[in-house]
Design an enzyme around this catalytic site. Sequence first.
Site, PDB file in Angstrom:
ATOM      1  N   LYS A  81       0.219  -5.754  -3.724  1.00  0.00           N
ATOM      2  CA  LYS A  81      -0.243  -4.846  -2.678  1.00  0.00           C
ATOM      3  C   LYS A  81       0.482  -3.508  -2.752  1.00  0.00           C
ATOM      4  O   LYS A  81      -0.130  -2.440  -2.690  1.00  0.00           O
ATOM      5  CB  LYS A  81      -0.038  -5.466  -1.294  1.00  0.00           C
ATOM      6  CG  LYS A  81      -0.717  -4.682  -0.166  1.00  0.00           C
ATOM      7  CD  LYS A  81       0.025  -4.736   1.130  1.00  0.00           C
ATOM      8  CE  LYS A  81       1.124  -3.706   1.193  1.00  0.00           C
ATOM      9  NZ  LYS A  81       1.768  -3.593   2.518  1.00  0.00           N
ATOM     10  N   ASP A 107      -3.746  -5.776   2.796  1.00  0.00           N
ATOM     11  CA  ASP A 107      -2.689  -6.146   3.735  1.00  0.00           C
ATOM     12  C   ASP A 107      -3.279  -7.069   4.792  1.00  0.00           C
ATOM     13  O   ASP A 107      -4.400  -7.576   4.649  1.00  0.00           O
ATOM     14  CB  ASP A 107      -2.082  -4.893   4.367  1.00  0.00           C
ATOM     15  CG  ASP A 107      -3.064  -4.160   5.281  1.00  0.00           C
ATOM     16  OD1 ASP A 107      -4.259  -4.524   5.311  1.00  0.00           O
ATOM     17  OD2 ASP A 107      -2.629  -3.223   5.968  1.00  0.00           O
TER      18      ASP A 107
END
Length: 213
Positions: A123, A141
Site C-alpha cells: 500500500k 487502505d
Amino acid sequence: MTLLSSEEMNEVFSRWQKQNPSPESELDYVNAFTLLVAVVLSAQSTDKGVNKATEKLFKVADTPQKMLALGEKLLVTYIKTIGLYKNKAKYIMGLSRKLVDDFNSEVPGDMESLLKLPGVGRKTANVVLNVIYHKPTMPVDTHLLRISPKIGLAEGTNPEQVEKSLLSRIPEQFLVNAHHWILLHGRYVCTAKRPECKKCIINDICKHNKMEN
C-alpha cells in the site's frame, strides 16, 4: 454482491472528477522522501495526526541523510504522538539507511525496489508510485477495502483482491486519480458509522451491498 456495470463505473468516476478535478493526498510532504516517511507514519493513524507531527520534523529532516543525522532517539521526540511510534521510528531509520546505501539517497520509482525498504508494504509503495511518479496504482487502505465492494466498484475481501479488481474495472482515463476519489468518499461521505447517503452524489448508482464487516 452486485457490481456496477461499465457504464455505471464511468458515471461514478465522471461525477467524482467533476466534483474534484485534481484530488491530492491529504498528507503534507515536500518531496518524495517526506511523502514516504509520512505514509509509513500514517499506518493505523490519522493524516491529521501525522501532519501535526511532521510539520516540525520535516523542517529538520527532509532527506535520508538528515534523518540519519537526526538519529532515532530525536526522531522519537517528534513522532511520539503517533501510534506505534517506536516501531515506525525504527522503520524510518532503516529505510533512510537503505536509501543512502543502495539507492543514491533517491526514492525509487518501482514496486520491487520500494518493497525492499524497511516498513514499506504494497500500500505504501503504491501511494508513492501514484502521488510522486503519477503511475496508475491502487493503494488499498481501510477505506477502499470497506467501500469498494459496498458501492459495487470492486469485489474482494482483502487488499490485494480489491486492488486487482479496481485496476481491472476502473476506466483507464480515471485511474491516476481514482484512489484519491474513493478514499475521500470513504473518509467524508461513505463513513463507517454514519454514511451520508442523502448527501452522496452517487447514491442513485451505488449498489448498497451489505458487507459482512
